[in-house]
Design a protein around this motif. Structure first.
Motif, short mmCIF file in Angstrom:
data_model
loop_
_atom_site.label_atom_id
_atom_site.label_comp_id
_atom_site.label_asym_id
_atom_site.label_seq_id
_atom_site.Cartn_x
_atom_site.Cartn_y
_atom_site.Cartn_z
N ARG A 24 0.83 -1.21 0.00
CA ARG A 24 0.00 0.00 0.00
C ARG A 24 0.86 1.26 0.00
O ARG A 24 0.57 2.22 -0.71
CB ARG A 24 -0.92 -0.01 1.22
CG ARG A 24 -1.88 -1.19 1.28
CD ARG A 24 -3.09 -0.97 0.42
NE ARG A 24 -4.06 -0.12 1.08
CZ ARG A 24 -5.18 0.31 0.52
NH1 ARG A 24 -5.45 -0.01 -0.74
NH2 ARG A 24 -6.03 1.08 1.18
N TRP A 25 1.93 1.25 0.80
CA TRP A 25 2.78 2.44 0.87
C TRP A 25 3.51 2.66 -0.46
O TRP A 25 3.57 3.79 -0.96
CB TRP A 25 3.79 2.28 2.01
CG TRP A 25 4.71 3.45 2.20
CD1 TRP A 25 6.04 3.51 1.93
CD2 TRP A 25 4.34 4.75 2.69
NE1 TRP A 25 6.55 4.75 2.23
CE2 TRP A 25 5.54 5.54 2.70
CE3 TRP A 25 3.16 5.33 3.12
CZ2 TRP A 25 5.55 6.87 3.14
CZ3 TRP A 25 3.18 6.66 3.56
CH2 TRP A 25 4.36 7.41 3.56
N PHE A 82 -0.39 5.17 -1.21
CA PHE A 82 -1.44 5.49 -0.25
C PHE A 82 -0.87 6.33 0.89
O PHE A 82 0.32 6.29 1.19
CB PHE A 82 -2.08 4.21 0.30
CG PHE A 82 -3.01 3.55 -0.68
CD1 PHE A 82 -4.37 3.83 -0.66
CD2 PHE A 82 -2.52 2.66 -1.63
CE1 PHE A 82 -5.23 3.23 -1.58
CE2 PHE A 82 -3.37 2.06 -2.54
CZ PHE A 82 -4.73 2.35 -2.52
N ASP A 92 -1.78 7.84 7.03
CA ASP A 92 -2.90 7.56 7.95
C ASP A 92 -3.53 6.22 7.62
O ASP A 92 -3.70 5.35 8.49
CB ASP A 92 -3.93 8.69 7.83
CG ASP A 92 -5.06 8.53 8.84
OD1 ASP A 92 -4.89 7.72 9.78
OD2 ASP A 92 -6.09 9.20 8.72
N GLU A 93 -3.85 6.02 6.35
CA GLU A 93 -4.52 4.79 5.93
C GLU A 93 -3.62 3.57 6.11
O GLU A 93 -4.06 2.53 6.60
CB GLU A 93 -4.94 4.92 4.46
CG GLU A 93 -5.89 3.83 3.99
CD GLU A 93 -6.43 4.12 2.61
OE1 GLU A 93 -7.08 3.22 2.05
OE2 GLU A 93 -6.20 5.22 2.08
N VAL A 94 -2.34 3.70 5.74
CA VAL A 94 -1.42 2.56 5.83
C VAL A 94 -1.20 2.15 7.28
O VAL A 94 -1.25 0.96 7.62
CB VAL A 94 -0.08 2.89 5.15
CG1 VAL A 94 0.94 1.77 5.37
CG2 VAL A 94 -0.28 3.11 3.65
N ARG A 123 -3.12 2.74 9.86
CA ARG A 123 -4.37 2.23 10.46
C ARG A 123 -4.59 0.77 10.08
O ARG A 123 -4.95 -0.06 10.90
CB ARG A 123 -5.55 3.10 10.03
CG ARG A 123 -6.83 2.80 10.79
CD ARG A 123 -7.92 3.82 10.51
NE ARG A 123 -8.30 3.88 9.12
CZ ARG A 123 -8.03 4.91 8.31
NH1 ARG A 123 -7.39 5.97 8.78
NH2 ARG A 123 -8.39 4.88 7.05
N GLU A 124 -4.33 0.44 8.81
CA GLU A 124 -4.52 -0.95 8.36
C GLU A 124 -3.44 -1.87 8.94
O GLU A 124 -3.72 -3.02 9.27
CB GLU A 124 -4.46 -1.00 6.83
CG GLU A 124 -5.66 -0.36 6.15
CD GLU A 124 -5.54 -0.41 4.64
OE1 GLU A 124 -4.42 -0.61 4.14
OE2 GLU A 124 -6.56 -0.24 3.95
#
Length: 938
Positions: free
Chosen positions: A871-872, A876, A879-881, A883-884
């Protein structure tokens, strides 16, 4: 004073001063505004005389002065100096220090993810970087005169320690080595090894702390001295403070809130109140209370060691909620100014995700956490503010004790127990010394303070033992690896490589330990000669007769063991046939006699609604005895098989907890079966009576000439001693064999596996082997096999990042049962193929007796970071990475930097114009962004 000297003495003194001024040390000493300590002068003089040095001294004693003198000598002689450190943060810190002293044009930095002026005459680097340069034969090694190995005691580190030994062994002979270590108890042994592999090495050990350390225990509202200071006492002989021992006794005594036998009434309220008042002095203060108390005593700044990241963060929150403020308005403004300047390069959205504003509020109050889960930039800011005196209370994990220059006036230890990855264990004296070594700032404090918080059940004597013991031995963790093997064979061939590995500190220690065992073997052999003489018989060979007796005894013991096992199996089989309502006779034990089976207690699962037991326990029937007791019996109560004498109906209304129910059913049991007599269990004929081997041995004994000797039993006693000592001697010889050439044997097994996989052909490294030589890390061979099999061909940059993450990432919870989330498509297939290849390599390692438990071989790839890396690298947001991934920012950045390192290796090892190499370079660009790219060095 010179007036009192004779002309000859004055001339000699003047000549000595002139000689001192002519040395390189004289101008170096003038660069400092304080005088050098004797151990520093001794080490510097040895260096100038052309010797290598090992300096072992306490934390904060100034041993890095010796390393800086090596830098000074290199610049004066027109040669190069490499200054190595174990961690990047320490490299960054030392780089900044040397730039201030010598200028940016003369000092460079190489840490894997940072390269600044790398061809400068003085380069600060991590130890791994120097190891890689040595194997690659880098041109930067030309003109190298000195190597400083700071924190050399890191070679004990289980995961990275081997790198230090590789560097020490492979450095050119022309390089002078400066080894700086914490105080270790076997510095002389380590110095002997350095003398063997590096030539003339001076060992300088200083146990003197420049700032005295006082030990305390904080209990309730009072800070107690740990030791009672008496004249003539020092070191480990100091007596424990009797007030602390009194507290421990008071806490361990139990309150007696019973009845007063004389007056027949409970203890008076006044007595209870008196006892409560006594005990009120013994409690563990809260974290804000500890900091407040230290502040009142003038003992700040302080580092409080908490062996948990979550505990460090919680401590900061507790201090904030309590309203604790350690900075005035001017200090708050200075903190904000520094923090805003240092974090200006981080995007506002990322700052919000990283908890920046809560972190800043705590900093403004003079409070901070420090642990590996924090963003590196945040940790560096905390370190800077602490050194400036703007942060006065730091809550840290033990990683802060490893080299970072953050001395404090006081160090607080919350507990003396920590999680070591497998269990909660007491900290060792060495760890205690390392942690408390931070207390006392040279040139600022006249004394340092170590404070241990009182905990329930604390033994003041045990704390004193930790504080008074200086046992911190250096133990090698050196193990050959696949990458090391191909690099060594490439440079030196198999035979010379074996010789080099035999020079490791690991083998040096193993060989040294063999000396004592060999001496014991020699003593045992002398004893065996004496015993052999004492058991000599004039009628024949008593050693042969003794052997027959032993064989007979061993055979009888074996048959007895088999018979007992068979009886246990028969008894368990009989118990398995029991049913509820069977009337039995319990043969032995506390509950022997008539009994009614309520539940057969079969193992595994449930039987008739009752909980079962582990199969290894066997059946455990629940019975009602004729004496009205309901008990769960075990196999030990049934040494012989049991059978049902009769059957009874158990009423549905029967309740085992009801005394009336038990009484009624027991009465019915006695009425129905009280007259029954169990059949007598006939003991089976001994197996030994019919055993042919026993008969043969007994006949041989009777026929032996020594059997008729009048002193037979006296000879036999000597023979028993002889064989017992012989057995012990054989065990010692096996230990010697196991410790001799251990490193070389492991190397041979690794080379055999690499030959089978076509990485080596005798002394020749194949093309595949040359690729492996460019791949470093725990899973070097797996990475090479993936490149050879084309596992990563056709992957995009983000997909390759996900796959490469499995080569470096290791979950903190090793036994996490939750399956990790993986990217779909090609990346998932490639990750699955990586695991299959690892399985094949694991089987090969087993065939070649390469043992992962000993730190050699390939661990299973961990897929836990694959989704976050994917994801990184796909772009992305943070914050999103995060959190997941459910991962602290510091951990995320650290794994990303290690991922960048391995992607760089893959790009270098793969064919230059191939898809994998291009994808790896693009993956590096995708990962090296945002908080990962932000660096404090520039």
């Amino acid at each position: 004073m010179t007036e009192d000297m004779s002309p000859a003495e004055r001339y000699a003194a003047a000549k000595l001063r002139a000689a001192e001024q002519a040395t390189a040390l004289a101008p170096f000493r003038e660069m400092y505004d304080f005088g050098l300590d004797p151990f520093q002068i001794e080490a510097c003089e040895a260096l100038e005389a052309g010797k290598g040095v090992l300096v072992a001294a306490p934390t904060g004693s100034g041993k890095t002065i010796v390393g800086e003198f090596a830098v000074h000598l290199a610049l004066e002689q027109g040669r190069k100096c490499f200054y190595t450190t174990p961690i990047k943060a320490l490299s960054n810190q030392k780089f900044q220090d040397l730039v201030k002293r010598y200028g940016a044009d003369k000092v460079g930095l190489l840490t894997g993810d940072n390269s600044v002026n790398s061809e400068a005459p003085v380069v600060v680097m991590t130890t791994e970087v120097l190891r890689n340069m040595l194997y690659a034969g880098s041109r930067s090694l030309t003109g190298l005169g000195y190597v400083v190995m700071d924190e050399v005691h890191y070679l004990s580190d289980r995961f990275r320690g081997a790198v230090w030994e590789e560097v020490i062994i492979h450095l050119p002979d022309s390089v002078t080595l400066v080894s700086l270590s914490a105080t270790v108890s076997n510095a002389e042994e380590f110095g002997d090894w350095l003398d063997t592999v590096r030539g003339d090495t001076e060992v300088i050990v200083s146990e003197h702390r420049p700032v005295p350390l006082w030990q305390h225990v904080l209990a309730g509202r009072r800070i107690y001295d740990l030791f009672e200071e008496r004249e003539g006492q020092s070191g480990s002989r100091r007596a424990v403070n009797p007030d602390l021992e009194r507290l421990a006794r008071m806490e361990n005594s139990r309150p007696t809130f019973g009845r007063d036998k004389r007056r027949g009434r409970t203890m008076r309220e006044a007595d209870r109140e008196r006892e409560r008042r006594q005990r009120s002095r013994i409690w563990t203060p809260s974290r804000p209370e500890v900091i407040d108390r230290l502040d009142n005593e003038g003992l700040l700044p302080a580092i409080t060691f908490i062996f948990s990241r979550a505990g460090c963060e919680a401590a900061v929150q507790q201090c904030l909620y309590s309203g604790l403020r350690l900075n005035d308005q001017e200090g708050r403004e200075e903190v904000r100014r520094i923090v805003e300047a240092r974090t200006a390069g981080i995007a506002d959205d990322d700052l919000h995700v990283l908890g920046y504003f809560e972190w800043l509020e705590a900093l403004e109050r003079g409070i901070a956490a420090h642990h590996a889960g924090m963003l590196p930039t945040f940790k560096e800011v905390v370190e800077e503010l602490f050194v400036k005196g703007l942060v006065k209370a730091v809550f840290a994990t033990e990683t802060l004790a490893l080299g970072i220059n953050m001395p404090a006036r006081s160090v607080v230890l919350e507990k003396l127990v920590k999680w070591n990855g497998e269990q909660h264990a007491d900290i060792t004296p060495g760890e205690y010394t390392q942690l408390t070594g931070r207390a006392g700032r040279r040139g600022i404090d006249i004394e340092g303070h170590a404070v241990v918080l009182w905990q329930r059940g604390m033994d003041p004597g045990a704390v004193a033992g930790l504080a008074g013991t200086r046992t911190y031995p250096l133990r090698s963790s050196f193990k050959p690896s696949y990458n090391m093997a191909v690099n060594l064979v490439s440079q030196f061939g198999r035979h010379r490589s074996r010789e080099l590995l035999e020079m490791s500190f690991a083998q040096f220690q193993a060989d040294k330990s063999v000396v004592g065992i060999t001496r014991q073997v020699q003593k045992n052999e002398e004893g065996l000669t004496g015993y052999r003489g004492s058991m000599t018989c004039h009628l024949g060979d008593f050693e042969e007769y003794s052997r027959l007796r032993r064989e007979l005894k061993d055979r009888e013991t074996e048959l007895a063991r088999q018979g007992a096992a068979q009886r246990r199996v028969a008894a368990a089989a009989a118990l398995e046939k029991l049913k509820p309502g069977d009337v039995i006779h319990v043969p032995t034990g506390k509950f022997a006699g008539l009994a009614l089976v309520l539940d057969p207690g079969m193992p595994s699962g449930r039987t008739n609604g009752h909980r079962g037991f582990d199969a290894q326990d066997g059946p455990r029937p629940l019975v009602l005895t004729a004496e009205r007791q309901v008990k769960r019996l075990a196999s030990i109560d049934f040494p012989v098989p049991v059978e049902a004498l009769d059957r009874m109906r158990i009423p549905k209304s029967f309740n085992a907890r009801s005394p009336q129910s038990r009484r009624d059913l027991a009465s019915a049991l006695r009425t129905k079966a009280g007259h029954l007599v169990p059949s007598r269990h006939r003991k089976p004929r001994s197996v030994a009576a019919d055993d042919r081997e026993i008969s043969r041995l007994r006949a041989a004994l009777r026929a032996h000439p020594c059997h008729g000797c009048d002193e037979r039993e006296d000879h036999a006693r000597w023979a028993e001693r002889y064989h017992r000592l012989l057995r012990d001697t054989r065990q010692l010889e096996r230990r010697i064999e196991g410790r001799t050439n251990t490193i070389a044997r492991t190397f041979d097994r690794i080379c055999a596996l690499l030959t089978e996989l076509d990485y080596l052909e005798g002394d020749t490294v194949t093309d595949e082997g040359r690729r492996l030589a460019r791949l470093y890390g725990e899973l070097d061979l797996l990475a090479s096999e993936c490149l050879r099999d084309g596992v990563w061909e056709g992957l995009g940059p983000a997909e390759l990042a996900a796959c490469a993450s499995a080569l470096v990432y290791e979950s903190r919870q090793a036994d996490d049962a939750v399956a990790p989330k993986l990217p779909a498509g090609k990346a998932r297939d490639a990750l699955g193929e990586m695991v299959r290849i690892w399985g094949r390599l694991d089987a090969l390692e087993e065939d070649h007796r390469i043992n992962q438990a000993e730190g050699v071989g390939q661990r299973e790839p961990d897929l836990g970071f694959a989704w976050a890396a994917y994801r990184w690298a796909s772009g992305f947001g943070l914050d999103e990475v995060l959190r997941e991934a459910e991962m602290p920012a510091g951990d995320f950045v650290r794994w990303c930097k290690q991922l960048i390192d391995v992607l760089g290796q893959i790009a270098a090892a793969a064919p230059p114009e191939g898809t994998v190499s291009r994808a790896a370079r693009r993956a590096v660009d995708g990962v090296l962004r945002g908080v990962v790219a932000y660096s404090s060095v520039g």
